[in-house]
Design an enzyme around this catalytic site. Structure first.
Site, short mmCIF file in Angstrom:
data_model
loop_
_atom_site.label_atom_id
_atom_site.label_comp_id
_atom_site.label_asym_id
_atom_site.label_seq_id
_atom_site.Cartn_x
_atom_site.Cartn_y
_atom_site.Cartn_z
N ARG A 212 1.13 -0.85 0.05
CA ARG A 212 0.08 0.21 0.10
C ARG A 212 0.68 1.08 -0.50
O ARG A 212 0.61 2.08 -0.75
CB ARG A 212 -0.98 -0.04 1.29
N PHE A 228 -8.84 -7.17 -7.77
CA PHE A 228 -8.57 -8.23 -6.54
C PHE A 228 -8.95 -6.87 -5.27
O PHE A 228 -8.33 -6.75 -4.43
CB PHE A 228 -7.78 -9.05 -6.55
N ASP A 250 -13.47 -6.46 -8.12
CA ASP A 250 -13.56 -7.85 -7.41
C ASP A 250 -15.29 -8.89 -6.96
O ASP A 250 -16.14 -8.40 -7.92
CB ASP A 250 -13.82 -7.14 -5.25
N ASP A 299 -2.77 -7.76 -7.02
CA ASP A 299 -2.47 -8.47 -6.16
C ASP A 299 -4.24 -9.54 -5.43
O ASP A 299 -4.76 -9.53 -4.77
CB ASP A 299 -3.28 -7.72 -4.50
N CYS A 339 0.78 -14.55 -3.20
CA CYS A 339 0.80 -14.75 -2.11
C CYS A 339 1.47 -15.96 -1.70
O CYS A 339 0.45 -16.42 -0.49
CB CYS A 339 -0.26 -14.45 -0.68
N1 SAH Z 1 -5.66 -6.46 -2.90
C1 SAH Z 1 -6.68 -7.23 -1.32
C2 SAH Z 1 -6.67 -8.69 -0.92
C3 SAH Z 1 -7.03 -9.61 -1.99
S1 SAH Z 1 -7.86 -10.49 -1.76
C4 SAH Z 1 -6.75 -6.16 -0.27
O1 SAH Z 1 -5.30 -5.67 0.09
O2 SAH Z 1 -6.53 -6.30 0.94
C5 SAH Z 1 -7.98 -11.23 -2.55
C6 SAH Z 1 -9.84 -11.09 -3.52
O3 SAH Z 1 -10.02 -11.16 -4.54
C7 SAH Z 1 -10.86 -11.27 -2.65
O4 SAH Z 1 -11.79 -10.13 -2.07
C8 SAH Z 1 -11.62 -11.88 -3.18
O5 SAH Z 1 -13.37 -12.02 -3.64
C9 SAH Z 1 -11.76 -11.82 -4.60
N2 SAH Z 1 -11.33 -12.54 -5.68
C10 SAH Z 1 -10.91 -13.73 -5.77
N3 SAH Z 1 -10.59 -13.85 -7.18
C11 SAH Z 1 -11.24 -13.43 -7.45
C12 SAH Z 1 -11.59 -13.15 -9.41
N4 SAH Z 1 -11.72 -14.13 -10.48
N5 SAH Z 1 -12.28 -11.78 -9.80
C13 SAH Z 1 -12.00 -10.73 -8.38
N6 SAH Z 1 -12.27 -11.11 -7.63
C14 SAH Z 1 -11.53 -12.25 -6.73
#
Ligand code: SAH
Length: 396
Positions: A212, A228, A250, A299, A339
């Site tokens: 961030r 994401f 998301d 992410d 991750c």
């Molecule tokens: N970048 C975020 C953490 C990501 S966690 C942060 O900094 O807080 C992963 C996220 O991806 C989750 O919210 C989940 O709902 C979403 N996700 C998982 N697969 C996905 C997809 N194929 N398309 C869109 N979102 C997705």
């Protein structure tokens, strides 16, 4: 020798323990006594019966023992756990500047296998992820209370790994007052509402603090795509750094709703847009529509949970990074993360390089990112390293 149950290892399997790796797999065991209880403390000895370690027994897990201590004269009792928790918490005292969200105990890497303790202001969230921590749960809660003066201690033992230990999911208040529905935290001037009861992990991706910070530094004046998004950690950071706009994607409408509230909470000037959808599909659509962005954050969740999934995960990373490179305007910035501990940093860099190549973009790595110091990696436990990030700039 103590009077604890004894686990005897095969001679050729002693090496990793001599290197102080804290896991003993079932295949390394030559002999074990019968009737050892889940989470019970055992002595681990070599084939020649010499003492190697003392740890917690887990009958259902492939990781049959997790080591508490390599010292023969160290008892595993309440005072041992208090010392370890105190040590972990005090090691964070100098790290707490500028943020009220901090990981206080990082499991194996803090000498407490299977225990996660995260702090969100005066709310502390614990995860008991292995048989040993489960057995000592009450003692651990008391020790955490003493070490932190938390107003609430809340349990989030609902991670999938518990099933491998033969443990049921459990969540709820452990001590103090019921935490508010949303806990507000501040991180380097950014404010977030965290759902400690129902959010991912213990509520927030504390581990992405450096990511961030980087987004804030790189996204000034740019049109940003935040893939994401979850609860908008990167959206808030990018807008705080002066991004012109941030479009967050998301699949979870609830996550996006909280992302919207988090963006509002920070009263930034740039525009924020939220799109519910599958990143793979949405990025393809944007590519076909020839849309472009000046910065993209990728992410994603962990794509590889086991070795068998590594190839498929690599294809997933390649796919989204390739699409991102195609969507970047000249001079654009990609902040890309993985991750998955099973995707090593050099493999991740290779995937990103292949994606740039296939997208026919000249790209440079301008910064590398990883876990902040409240998520340490014990040198004897390389598995503790999971988060890596690359900031790439494409040519003008
Ligand atoms: N970048 C975020 C953490 C990501 S966690 C942060 O900094 O807080 C992963 C996220 O991806 C989750 O919210 C989940 O709902 C979403 N996700 C998982 N697969 C996905 C997809 N194929 N398309 C869109 N979102 C997705």
């Amino acid at each position: 020798m103590s009077d604890l149950p004894v686990i005897r290892l095969r001679g050729d399997k002693e090496r990793s323990l001599l290197r102080r790796h804290p896991w003993i797999f079932s295949g390394a065991i030559l002999r074990e006594e019968s009737g050892i209880e889940r989470g019970e403390t055992v002595d681990v000895v070599g084939e020649d019966h010499s003492f190697l370690a003392r740890g917690a027994y887990s009958p259902s897990s492939q990781i049959r023992v997790r080591v508490w201590s390599f010292e023969e004269n160290e008892q595993i009792d309440a005072s041992f756990l208090q010392r370890r928790i105190e040590r972990a918490v005090s090691a964070r005292s100098s790290l707490a500047t500028g943020t009220t969200a901090l990981r206080l105990v990082n499991a194996e890497s803090d000498g407490l296998p299977g225990l996660i303790v995260d702090r969100y202001g005066d709310v502390v969230v614990c995860q008991f992820l292995a048989a040993g921590t489960e057995r000592w749960r009450d003692v651990i809660v008391n020790a955490v209370l003493q070490a932190t003066d938390a107003a609430s201690i809340y349990e989030r033992s609902d991670a999938d790994v518990r099933s491998k230990e033969g443990l049921e999911v459990r969540t709820g208040l452990l001590a103090g007052q019921e935490p508010p529905k949303l806990v507000e935290i501040v991180e380097h001037g950014r404010r977030f509402l965290v759902d400690v009861r129902g959010g991912h992990k213990t509520g927030f991706y504390i581990d992405q603090r450096f990511g961030r910070d980087a987004a804030a530094r790189w996204c000034g004046g740019r049109r940003v795509l935040n893939a994401f998004s979850y609860t908008g950690g990167f959206a808030v950071a990018a807008l705080g750094g002066g991004a012109a706009s941030v479009l967050s994607i998301d699949t979870s409408a609830d996550a996006l709703e909280l992302a919207r509230r988090n963006v509002e909470l920070n009263a930034c000037e740039g525009e924020a847009e939220f799109v519910e959808g599958d990143v793979f599909a949405v990025l393809r659509r944007y590519r076909d529509a020839r849309r472009s962005f000046d910065a993209i954050v990728l992410d994603p969740p962990k794509f590889a949970d086991s070795r068998a999934q590594v190839d498929r995960a690599a294809r997933g990373y390649k796919d989204i990074n390739l699409l991102a490179f195609k969507l970047l305007a000249p001079g654009g910035i990609l902040l890309t993360f993985s991750c998955s501990g099973l995707i090593a940093p050099d493999l991740f860099q290779k995937i990103v390089a292949d994606a740039a190549l296939d997208a026919r973009r000249d790209a440079q790595i301008v910064e590398r990112l990883g876990q902040p110091p409240d998520h340490p990696i014990a040198t004897s436990f390389p598995e503790g390293a999971y988060l890596k990030g690359l900031v790439c700039r494409v040519a003008q």
